[in-house]
Design a protein around this motif. Structure first.
Motif, PDB file in Angstrom:
ATOM      1  N   GLU A  18      52.192  18.377  56.923  1.00 30.19           N
ATOM      2  CA  GLU A  18      51.675  17.455  55.910  1.00 30.19           C
ATOM      3  C   GLU A  18      50.889  18.173  54.818  1.00 30.19           C
ATOM      4  O   GLU A  18      50.266  17.540  53.977  1.00 30.19           O
ATOM      5  N   ARG A  49      46.296  11.103  68.840  1.00 27.74           N
ATOM      6  CA  ARG A  49      46.517  10.315  67.617  1.00 27.74           C
ATOM      7  C   ARG A  49      45.240  10.263  66.789  1.00 27.74           C
ATOM      8  O   ARG A  49      45.278  10.437  65.558  1.00 27.74           O
ATOM      9  N   GLN A  53      44.428  11.665  62.924  1.00 27.49           N
ATOM     10  CA  GLN A  53      43.923  10.795  61.868  1.00 27.49           C
ATOM     11  C   GLN A  53      42.646  11.346  61.240  1.00 27.49           C
ATOM     12  O   GLN A  53      42.493  11.375  60.011  1.00 27.49           O
ATOM     13  N   ARG A  56      43.103  14.906  59.314  1.00 27.84           N
ATOM     14  CA  ARG A  56      43.676  14.706  57.980  1.00 27.84           C
ATOM     15  C   ARG A  56      42.569  14.488  56.952  1.00 27.84           C
ATOM     16  O   ARG A  56      42.607  15.015  55.843  1.00 27.84           O
ATOM     17  N   GLU A 237      40.477   5.013  59.137  1.00 27.36           N
ATOM     18  CA  GLU A 237      41.262   6.198  59.523  1.00 27.36           C
ATOM     19  C   GLU A 237      42.672   5.850  60.000  1.00 27.36           C
ATOM     20  O   GLU A 237      43.515   6.749  60.172  1.00 27.36           O
ATOM     21  N   TYR A 238      42.973   4.563  60.199  1.00 26.02           N
ATOM     22  CA  TYR A 238      44.274   4.178  60.744  1.00 26.02           C
ATOM     23  C   TYR A 238      45.432   4.603  59.830  1.00 26.02           C
ATOM     24  O   TYR A 238      45.332   4.577  58.607  1.00 26.02           O
ATOM     25  N   ASP A 239      46.566   4.950  60.457  1.00 26.41           N
ATOM     26  CA  ASP A 239      47.805   5.177  59.731  1.00 26.41           C
ATOM     27  C   ASP A 239      48.402   3.838  59.306  1.00 26.41           C
ATOM     28  O   ASP A 239      47.984   2.773  59.787  1.00 26.41           O
ATOM     29  N   THR A 242      49.706   1.885  62.462  1.00 21.98           N
ATOM     30  CA  THR A 242      48.874   1.711  63.662  1.00 21.98           C
ATOM     31  C   THR A 242      48.744   0.247  64.063  1.00 21.98           C
ATOM     32  O   THR A 242      48.885  -0.100  65.250  1.00 21.98           O
ATOM     33  N   ASN A 275      50.600   1.494  53.310  1.00 28.41           N
ATOM     34  CA  ASN A 275      49.192   1.879  53.449  1.00 28.41           C
ATOM     35  C   ASN A 275      48.510   1.584  52.116  1.00 28.41           C
ATOM     36  O   ASN A 275      48.781   2.233  51.115  1.00 28.41           O
ATOM     37  N   ARG A 278      44.481   4.102  51.845  1.00 29.50           N
ATOM     38  CA  ARG A 278      44.389   5.552  52.014  1.00 29.50           C
ATOM     39  C   ARG A 278      43.418   6.204  51.029  1.00 29.50           C
ATOM     40  O   ARG A 278      42.611   7.056  51.400  1.00 29.50           O
TER      41      ARG A 278
END
Length: 302
Positions: A18, A49, A53, A56, A237-239, A242, A275, A278
């Motif tokens: 990434e 996971r 998060q 990143r 922080e969730y993708d 999620t 998202n 972000r």
């Protein structure tokens, strides 16, 4: 911000793919700078996971960060191998003589329990007490935020009649506060919780300030007046996926769970959720690291 993490940490390869700037101990030692030391107490069941998060977000500003992962010695994790914990995590007794520039305490899916009924509550309160003198600033997430509000400031948590589950709009109370500088006046954030704290209790507490509130009048960002504790009641922080995964998990268990609010396009679980939070997530973590950790921590702890 290059993050210094162990060479064999499984999420390392994902971060590199990434384009997150990661480095190992060998390269870190060649840089003549004072890195920030960040401790992460990961209370989430799926630890890898959560590692991904958070790393990143910590790898997105110009300074070097050393990461230490902490677990509760009084709790047996069921969703991660003992090898992973033994290799990449430490316990409080091994680091309680150290000082850290910043710390993150994650959420945990244990809201149904009273704080004192949590099997690691005594150990957690020992850690939170230790942070008063050994950490410059602590960022608490979801249940971790409720635990900090209860322990440090006597703020209660209350069961919701229905789970707060989805993407909610939030408003700022004061956009000039450094933690939220650059935020839009209205912004999105994910929530997944069965309990809440009350805005009036926050406003009536002389030690903390309410910086952001949701469209449902739920406190979202709370900060102590000395900026040593920052509480985030949701999951920035969730993708993107999620909440969808949590929805499918609860459906498979036969739980009474509705479609996450404002999440799937057209409220259709068959469509890919975007998202929409972000940029604010990265901004909050960057502001925290800059204004409340880097700008405040001593160059040499004494």
């Amino acid at each position: 911000m290059p993050i210094n993490i162990p060479k064999k940490l499984p999420v390392r390869e994902v971060l590199k793919q990434e384009k997150i700037f990661v480095m190992d101990e060998d390269r870190a030692r060649t840089q003549d700078i004072r890195p920030l030391n960040i401790l992460i107490l990961n209370l989430m069941p799926e630890k890898e996971r959560t590692e991904l998060q958070l790393l990143r977000l910590l790898g997105n500003t110009p300074l070097q960060v050393n990461i230490t992962f902490l677990r509760m010695a009084t709790h047996q994790s069921k969703n991660v191998s003992e090898y992973h914990l033994d290799t990449f995590y430490t316990t409080f007794e091994k680091i309680n003589d150290r000082r850290f520039d910043g710390m993150i305490i994650t959420g945990a899916p244990i809201e149904h329990l009273e704080f004192e009924k949590v099997n690691y509550w005594e150990e957690l309160t020992e850690v939170m007490e230790w942070t008063k003198h050994n950490v410059t600033s602590v960022l608490h997430i979801c249940w971790g935020a409720q635990a900090a509000l209860h322990y440090h400031y006597g703020v209660g948590k209350y069961e919701l009649p229905k789970k707060s589950f989805g993407i909610y709009k939030h408003h700022l109370t004061d956009p000039t506060i450094k933690l939220v500088q650059g935020f839009d006046e209205v912004f999105n954030a994910p929530h997944s919780r069965h309990t809440t704290v009350l805005a009036e209790e926050i406003k009536n507490n002389e030690s903390i300030s309410l910086l952001s509130i949701s469209e449902e009048n739920a406190p979202f960002i709370i900060m102590s007046n000395d900026a040593r504790n920052i509480m985030i009641t949701g999951h920035l922080e969730y993708d993107a996926t999620t909440l969808a995964e949590e929805y499918e998990r609860d459906l498979s268990k036969g739980l009474d769970i509705g479609v996450p609010k404002n999440y799937f396009p057209n409220d259709n679980p068959g469509e890919q959720p975007p998202n929409t939070w972000r940029s604010h997530t990265h901004l909050l973590f960057s502001n925290w690291l800059n204004y409340y950790v880097y700008q405040q921590t001593p160059y040499e702890w004494k």
